[in-house]
Write a protein that holds these residues in place. Structure first.
Motif, PDB file in Angstrom:
ATOM      1  N   ASN A 187       0.837  -1.207   0.000  1.00 41.67           N
ATOM      2  CA  ASN A 187       0.000   0.000   0.000  1.00 41.67           C
ATOM      3  C   ASN A 187       0.866   1.248   0.000  1.00 41.67           C
ATOM      4  OD1 ASN A 187      -2.404   1.455  -0.067  1.00 41.67           O
ATOM      5  ND2 ASN A 187      -2.548   1.577   2.161  1.00 41.67           N
ATOM      6  N   ALA A 188       1.925   1.196  -0.769  1.00 39.77           N
ATOM      7  CA  ALA A 188       2.899   2.295  -0.769  1.00 39.77           C
ATOM      8  C   ALA A 188       3.553   2.442  -2.130  1.00 39.77           C
ATOM      9  CB  ALA A 188       3.960   2.053   0.296  1.00 39.77           C
ATOM     10  N   VAL A 189       4.127   3.613  -2.341  1.00 40.07           N
ATOM     11  CA  VAL A 189       4.952   3.904  -3.507  1.00 40.07           C
ATOM     12  C   VAL A 189       6.382   4.073  -3.020  1.00 40.07           C
ATOM     13  CG1 VAL A 189       5.464   5.609  -5.295  1.00 40.07           C
ATOM     14  CG2 VAL A 189       3.097   4.952  -4.842  1.00 40.07           C
ATOM     15  N   VAL A 190       7.311   3.412  -3.699  1.00 39.06           N
ATOM     16  CA  VAL A 190       8.725   3.479  -3.324  1.00 39.06           C
ATOM     17  C   VAL A 190       9.495   4.163  -4.445  1.00 39.06           C
ATOM     18  CG1 VAL A 190      10.770   2.167  -2.665  1.00 39.06           C
ATOM     19  CG2 VAL A 190       8.494   1.356  -1.972  1.00 39.06           C
ATOM     20  N   VAL A 191      10.156   5.259  -4.118  1.00 40.77           N
ATOM     21  CA  VAL A 191      10.926   6.031  -5.090  1.00 40.77           C
ATOM     22  C   VAL A 191      12.402   5.916  -4.746  1.00 40.77           C
ATOM     23  CG1 VAL A 191      11.344   8.313  -6.087  1.00 40.77           C
ATOM     24  CG2 VAL A 191       9.021   7.644  -5.426  1.00 40.77           C
ATOM     25  N   ARG A 192      13.204   5.525  -5.737  1.00 36.87           N
ATOM     26  CA  ARG A 192      14.656   5.412  -5.534  1.00 36.87           C
ATOM     27  C   ARG A 192      15.364   6.451  -6.398  1.00 36.87           C
ATOM     28  NH1 ARG A 192      13.093  -0.141  -5.788  1.00 36.87           N
ATOM     29  NH2 ARG A 192      13.273  -1.126  -3.731  1.00 36.87           N
ATOM     30  N   GLU A 241      16.315   5.896  -0.860  1.00 41.28           N
ATOM     31  CA  GLU A 241      14.984   5.331  -1.058  1.00 41.28           C
ATOM     32  C   GLU A 241      13.969   6.054  -0.180  1.00 41.28           C
ATOM     33  OE1 GLU A 241      14.481   0.957  -1.539  1.00 41.28           O
ATOM     34  OE2 GLU A 241      13.303   1.156   0.319  1.00 41.28           O
ATOM     35  N   THR A 242      12.871   6.481  -0.797  1.00 41.76           N
ATOM     36  CA  THR A 242      11.789   7.157  -0.074  1.00 41.76           C
ATOM     37  C   THR A 242      10.504   6.355  -0.234  1.00 41.76           C
ATOM     38  OG1 THR A 242      12.818   9.295  -0.587  1.00 41.76           O
ATOM     39  CG2 THR A 242      10.552   9.330   0.244  1.00 41.76           C
ATOM     40  N   THR A 243       9.817   6.117   0.878  1.00 43.55           N
ATOM     41  CA  THR A 243       8.576   5.334   0.864  1.00 43.55           C
ATOM     42  C   THR A 243       7.394   6.220   1.261  1.00 43.55           C
ATOM     43  OG1 THR A 243       9.792   3.332   1.468  1.00 43.55           O
ATOM     44  CG2 THR A 243       7.408   3.295   1.787  1.00 43.55           C
ATOM     45  N   TYR A 244       6.328   6.112   0.488  1.00 45.64           N
ATOM     46  CA  TYR A 244       5.104   6.873   0.752  1.00 45.64           C
ATOM     47  C   TYR A 244       3.952   5.895   0.949  1.00 45.64           C
ATOM     48  CZ  TYR A 244       7.769  10.691  -1.409  1.00 45.64           C
ATOM     49  OH  TYR A 244       8.729  11.620  -1.739  1.00 45.64           O
ATOM     50  N   THR A 295       6.771   7.843   4.893  1.00 36.30           N
ATOM     51  CA  THR A 295       7.019   7.012   6.071  1.00 36.30           C
ATOM     52  C   THR A 295       8.497   6.686   6.272  1.00 36.30           C
ATOM     53  OG1 THR A 295       6.600   5.003   4.765  1.00 36.30           O
ATOM     54  CG2 THR A 295       4.738   5.967   5.966  1.00 36.30           C
ATOM     55  N   GLY A 296       9.315   7.052   5.307  1.00 34.89           N
ATOM     56  CA  GLY A 296      10.736   6.778   5.478  1.00 34.89           C
ATOM     57  C   GLY A 296      11.569   7.305   4.331  1.00 34.89           C
ATOM     58  N   ARG A 297      12.768   7.748   4.640  1.00 37.17           N
ATOM     59  CA  ARG A 297      13.737   8.155   3.626  1.00 37.17           C
ATOM     60  C   ARG A 297      15.116   7.819   4.176  1.00 37.17           C
ATOM     61  NH1 ARG A 297      14.350  11.515  -0.853  1.00 37.17           N
ATOM     62  NH2 ARG A 297      16.356  12.575  -1.028  1.00 37.17           N
ATOM     63  N   HIS A 298      15.811   6.908   3.500  1.00 34.59           N
ATOM     64  CA  HIS A 298      17.109   6.494   4.018  1.00 34.59           C
ATOM     65  C   HIS A 298      18.025   6.063   2.874  1.00 34.59           C
ATOM     66  CE1 HIS A 298      14.647   2.851   3.732  1.00 34.59           C
ATOM     67  NE2 HIS A 298      15.772   2.193   3.558  1.00 34.59           N
ATOM     68  N   LYS A 299      19.294   6.062   3.173  1.00 34.19           N
ATOM     69  CA  LYS A 299      20.304   5.653   2.201  1.00 34.19           C
ATOM     70  C   LYS A 299      20.427   4.134   2.254  1.00 34.19           C
ATOM     71  CE  LYS A 299      24.033   8.126   2.120  1.00 34.19           C
ATOM     72  NZ  LYS A 299      25.377   8.671   2.463  1.00 34.19           N
TER      73      LYS A 299
END
Length: 244
Positions: A175-180, A198-201, A211-215
């Motif tokens: 239930n999310a979109v993941v952008v790299r 990587e950023t997760t929405y 909900t998160g952004r990390h290397k």
């Protein structure tokens, strides 16, 4: 007796005539996708020929009922409702302007995000000076809208293809979109390298919460980037369609 029969026949004809809408009478119903529809798209009514005859650009189960809707789009030169994306959902036409979708050749596709009953329409808009933008559109609470963060930022950044870099990809999570993204490594070293971020929405209707952004990877050399992250180098956006 004859007089009574004549009056009855006249009354029957009158009732029959009043019960039928005449062509061009301005009924609030129109045929969009082969069934009655009401509502409006911009300043265009559902009965307007530019709406009823607009081309189908995608088929997506917008409301999650298991049956896909015809998603249509008006042209840039359409009077009163130019560049609108719309569909008939639950008997009503819902539309959204393609604001910011300045496309030379727009491409439409459908994505099924795991954990979400409804599907999302993805519009890839090519910029005339190079690069492209990716816009996501979904249906919630009776409206078709672009899926954005609470602060209205789009989920996928603009991808520049006329410069070195611009490595961005998007796929699905739960239930999310993941952008790299591949960003220049910091601090810079002797040889140029990339860091993978990587950023997760998480999606709630047509609103996304970060909900998160990390290397995820540090100091990746260009050759390794090409071999280890082909989707990123290829700037792939929901290439697999994700699935349920």
């Amino acid at each position: 007796m004859k007089h009574s029969l004549t009056l009855a026949a006249a009354a029957l004809l009158l009732a029959t005539g009043c019960g039928q809408a005449r062509p061009g009478s301005g009924s609030a119903h129109a045929s969009v996708g082969g069934s009655p529809a009401v509502g409006s798209v911009g300043k265009c009514a559902a009965t307007d020929p530019v709406i009823t005859k607009a081309p189908v650009v995608a088929r997506a189960d917008l409301d999650g009922d298991g049956s896909p809707e015809d998603v249509r789009s008006t042209g840039r030169d359409t009077k009163d409702c130019p560049d609108y994306l719309f569909a008939r959902v639950d008997g009503r036409v819902a539309g959204v302007p393609l604001l910011g979708v300045d496309a030379v050749r727009p491409h439409f596709s459908t994505v099924k995000i795991p954990g979400r009953d409804s599907e999302i329409v993805v519009v890839r808009a090519t910029h005339p000076r190079g690069g492209f933008a990716t816009h996501l559109f979904g249906y919630a609470d009776g409206d078709l809208a672009e899926v954005r963060e609470v602060n209205h930022n789009p989920l996928v950044p603009f991808v520049a293809t006329d410069t070195t870099g611009g490595y961005v990809s998007a796929t699905c999570g739960d239930n999310a979109v993941v952008v790299r993204q591949a960003v220049a490594h910091t601090p810079p070293g002797v040889a140029f390298a990339w860091d993978i971020v990587e950023t997760t929405y998480r999606l709630h209707g047509t609103t996304a919460t970060r909900t998160g952004r990390h290397k995820t990877q540090d100091n990746v050399l260009p050759r390794a980037l090409r071999t280890s992250y082909p989707a990123l180098v290829g700037r792939e956006m929901f290439k697999t369609g994700c699935g349920g």
